[in-house]
Design a protein around this motif. Structure first.
Motif, PDB file in Angstrom:
ATOM      1  N   VAL A  72      46.569  42.885  42.020  1.00  0.00           N
ATOM      2  CA  VAL A  72      47.861  42.360  41.576  1.00  0.00           C
ATOM      3  C   VAL A  72      47.984  42.478  40.058  1.00  0.00           C
ATOM      4  O   VAL A  72      49.056  42.823  39.528  1.00  0.00           O
ATOM      5  CB  VAL A  72      48.029  40.889  42.014  1.00  0.00           C
ATOM      6  CG1 VAL A  72      49.273  40.274  41.381  1.00  0.00           C
ATOM      7  CG2 VAL A  72      48.100  40.785  43.546  1.00  0.00           C
ATOM      8  N   GLY A 127      48.616  50.603  41.370  1.00  0.00           N
ATOM      9  CA  GLY A 127      49.659  49.792  40.752  1.00  0.00           C
ATOM     10  C   GLY A 127      50.707  50.612  40.027  1.00  0.00           C
ATOM     11  O   GLY A 127      51.703  50.053  39.548  1.00  0.00           O
ATOM     12  N   SER A 176      48.141  45.165  47.869  1.00  0.00           N
ATOM     13  CA  SER A 176      47.921  44.156  46.839  1.00  0.00           C
ATOM     14  C   SER A 176      48.457  44.618  45.492  1.00  0.00           C
ATOM     15  O   SER A 176      48.989  43.818  44.708  1.00  0.00           O
ATOM     16  CB  SER A 176      46.424  43.842  46.722  1.00  0.00           C
ATOM     17  OG  SER A 176      45.899  43.368  47.943  1.00  0.00           O
ATOM     18  N   GLY A 216      50.962  46.562  45.008  1.00  0.00           N
ATOM     19  CA  GLY A 216      52.415  46.680  45.002  1.00  0.00           C
ATOM     20  C   GLY A 216      52.956  48.036  45.385  1.00  0.00           C
ATOM     21  O   GLY A 216      54.172  48.278  45.261  1.00  0.00           O
ATOM     22  N   ARG A 223      61.522  49.904  50.248  1.00  0.00           N
ATOM     23  CA  ARG A 223      60.254  49.725  49.541  1.00  0.00           C
ATOM     24  C   ARG A 223      60.087  48.271  49.112  1.00  0.00           C
ATOM     25  O   ARG A 223      59.002  47.695  49.231  1.00  0.00           O
ATOM     26  CB  ARG A 223      60.178  50.642  48.313  1.00  0.00           C
ATOM     27  CG  ARG A 223      60.097  52.118  48.642  1.00  0.00           C
ATOM     28  CD  ARG A 223      59.562  52.923  47.456  1.00  0.00           C
ATOM     29  NE  ARG A 223      60.339  52.701  46.245  1.00  0.00           N
ATOM     30  CZ  ARG A 223      61.457  53.342  45.939  1.00  0.00           C
ATOM     31  NH1 ARG A 223      61.956  54.241  46.794  1.00  0.00           N
ATOM     32  NH2 ARG A 223      62.088  53.105  44.796  1.00  0.00           N
ATOM     33  N   ARG A 224      61.149  47.670  48.611  1.00  0.00           N
ATOM     34  CA  ARG A 224      61.080  46.280  48.175  1.00  0.00           C
ATOM     35  C   ARG A 224      60.780  45.360  49.360  1.00  0.00           C
ATOM     36  O   ARG A 224      59.965  44.428  49.250  1.00  0.00           O
ATOM     37  CB  ARG A 224      62.396  45.877  47.512  1.00  0.00           C
ATOM     38  CG  ARG A 224      62.380  44.484  46.908  1.00  0.00           C
ATOM     39  CD  ARG A 224      63.560  44.291  45.952  1.00  0.00           C
ATOM     40  NE  ARG A 224      64.843  44.593  46.583  1.00  0.00           N
ATOM     41  CZ  ARG A 224      65.588  45.677  46.295  1.00  0.00           C
ATOM     42  NH1 ARG A 224      65.158  46.558  45.399  1.00  0.00           N
ATOM     43  NH2 ARG A 224      66.733  45.882  46.904  1.00  0.00           N
ATOM     44  N   THR A 229      57.002  45.856  50.479  1.00  0.00           N
ATOM     45  CA  THR A 229      56.036  45.369  49.487  1.00  0.00           C
ATOM     46  C   THR A 229      56.080  43.849  49.370  1.00  0.00           C
ATOM     47  O   THR A 229      55.040  43.215  49.138  1.00  0.00           O
ATOM     48  CB  THR A 229      56.275  46.018  48.112  1.00  0.00           C
ATOM     49  OG1 THR A 229      57.627  45.800  47.689  1.00  0.00           O
ATOM     50  CG2 THR A 229      56.005  47.520  48.167  1.00  0.00           C
ATOM     51  N   GLU A 230      57.249  43.252  49.539  1.00  0.00           N
ATOM     52  CA  GLU A 230      57.317  41.793  49.534  1.00  0.00           C
ATOM     53  C   GLU A 230      56.592  41.214  50.741  1.00  0.00           C
ATOM     54  O   GLU A 230      55.863  40.215  50.623  1.00  0.00           O
ATOM     55  CB  GLU A 230      58.780  41.336  49.508  1.00  0.00           C
ATOM     56  CG  GLU A 230      59.465  41.549  48.156  1.00  0.00           C
ATOM     57  CD  GLU A 230      60.932  41.146  48.182  1.00  0.00           C
ATOM     58  OE1 GLU A 230      61.434  40.797  49.276  1.00  0.00           O
ATOM     59  OE2 GLU A 230      61.566  41.182  47.116  1.00  0.00           O
ATOM     60  N   SER A 272      52.827  41.537  50.128  1.00  0.00           N
ATOM     61  CA  SER A 272      52.251  40.578  49.175  1.00  0.00           C
ATOM     62  C   SER A 272      51.862  39.274  49.854  1.00  0.00           C
ATOM     63  O   SER A 272      50.969  38.561  49.380  1.00  0.00           O
ATOM     64  CB  SER A 272      53.240  40.315  48.039  1.00  0.00           C
ATOM     65  OG  SER A 272      54.379  39.604  48.499  1.00  0.00           O
TER      66      SER A 272
END
Length: 398
Positions: free
Chosen positions: A181, A270, A294, A296, A342-343, A346-347, A350
């Motif tokens: 992260v 990342g 992790s 992102g 993608r958002r 990835t959310e 997480s």
């Protein structure tokens, strides 16, 4: 759970000269256990000049062997057995934790030599494993020494049950989530909407890692995103040469990074827009998926059962048909062109990755240790029958 510090011996079957997933798991488990106040010693194959952690005892040079669809570097035989016996005797361990004890390497030798509180972790996940079928008769009687079994995934548990009987508790591989992260993006590897970056990590000369599937998909991706860059990290000169030849003029869109450090890996994951996992089989878990999640990166992975479960059935990543370059290309184009998708993944990722953080995984492993210790008659020691077991086992394995 008892707060008593434990002396724990971890045995890794594969060499740290060319480390892979099992080696990293053992290394990081040792670090996590030490962070909880326990004393850990790791025994693993490694040359004397190979850099290893301070808590590791190198068990000597390993030889490459074709094993379960890959090239594994292991050590075996009377000299290795003598080193295992000395390490077990000197260690005075409360718990001995063997990884892949039916692999013809240090874990199998330790299983023959030692008795007491023994825990075993099984990593392999194959529908049909000729190697396991051959190894099972050699270790069958010694498997009774194992006090508790762990499988790193449901796929690994199923392989264990089908090939050797018995059962295991599923405890996944661990990841230091926050280290990924916090990883800082590197401008060299950061993309733009018109020139996105896609990463791949894996051994380039093992076809099951899927590099040929990715290289076959790249031209189709470049039709939509001509500025896309594919960042390929991993060792394997033969695999790189084959990929370059297959790509032809499209090779200019691929950067072969070679082997990279843990810090570079975190930074790479990342930095990129997407991480692609095109493996075609033989995967029991998918630790690099958790690392990418992790960090992102949006994960695009083949629909192997293990990957599907890590990606929460497609809610924490996007799946494509295993071994299908056209479907991989279409899926990558869709993911790269849809920022909202993608958002979303990835959310979700997480949140999912927290179940794989070492803070969680270590407590699950310690719970198994405590269960085994509660039923144990004493500490780990040399089995008085070990000479006979070794002679029988080495003769049967030869």
């Amino acid at each position: 759970m008892s707060d008593r510090p434990l002396r724990i011996g971890l045995v890794c079957p594969y060499s740290f000269d060319v480390p892979g997933g099992v080696q990293f798991h053992v290394r990081d488990l040792a670090r996590a256990l030490e962070g909880q106040g326990h004393t850990v010693s790791v025994l693993a194959p490694a040359d004397d000049d190979t850099p290893v952690p301070d808590n590791m005892t190198p068990a000597g040079r390993a030889v490459p062997v074709r094993y379960n669809g890959a090239v594994a570097r292991m050590t075996f035989g009377p000299l290795s057995a003598a080193r295992v016996r000395r390490w077990v005797t000197n260690g005075q361990f409360d718990v001995l934790h063997l990884h892949e004890p039916v692999t013809p390497s240090l874990g199998m030798l330790a299983l023959w030599i030692a008795q007491g509180p023994v825990v075993a972790t099984f990593h392999t996940a194959l529908i049909r494993s000729r190697a396991l079928q051959m190894a099972y008769p050699v270790v069958r009687s010694s498997l009774e020494k194992i006090s508790a079994r762990i499988a790193v995934s449901e796929d690994a548990r199923r392989t264990l049950v089908e090939h050797m009987g018995g059962d295991a508790v599923v405890i996944p591989n661990g990841v230091y989530v926050d280290e990924f992260v916090r990883a800082r993006p590197d401008a060299r590897w950061t993309g733009t909407p018109d020139a996105p970056t896609i990463a791949f990590l894996g051994r380039l000369d093992e076809p099951r890692k899927g590099l040929p599937v990715l290289t076959a998909a790249i031209p189709q991706v470049l039709e939509t995103f001509p500025g896309a860059r594919f960042l390929v990290a991993g060792r394997g000169e033969a695999g790189e040469a084959e990929a370059r030849e297959t790509l032809g003029e499209h090779a200019r869109s691929v950067e072969f990074l070679g082997g990279i450090s843990d810090e570079e890996k975190a930074s790479l994951l990342g930095s990129v827009d997407a991480y692609v996992a095109p493996q075609t089989g033989g995967e029991s878990f998918g630790i690099v998926l958790v690392e990418a999640m992790s960090a992102g990166a949006a994960v695009v992975a083949s629909d192997l059962g293990a990957f599907r479960r890590v990606l929460d059935e497609g809610r924490a990543g996007v799946l494509f048909r295993r071994g299908d370059p056209a479907d991989l290309a279409a899926t990558l184009v869709r993911v790269l062109g849809d920022a909202a998708l993608r958002r979303e993944v990835t959310e979700n990722a997480s949140r999912v990755v927290r179940r794989y953080d070492w803070s969680t995984v270590t407590q699950q492993v310690l719970t198994v240790y405590e269960m085994v210790l509660a039923a144990a008659d004493g500490a780990v020691a040399e089995d008085p029958r070990s000479v006979r077991s070794l002679w029988t086992g080495l003769r049967g394995a030869s």
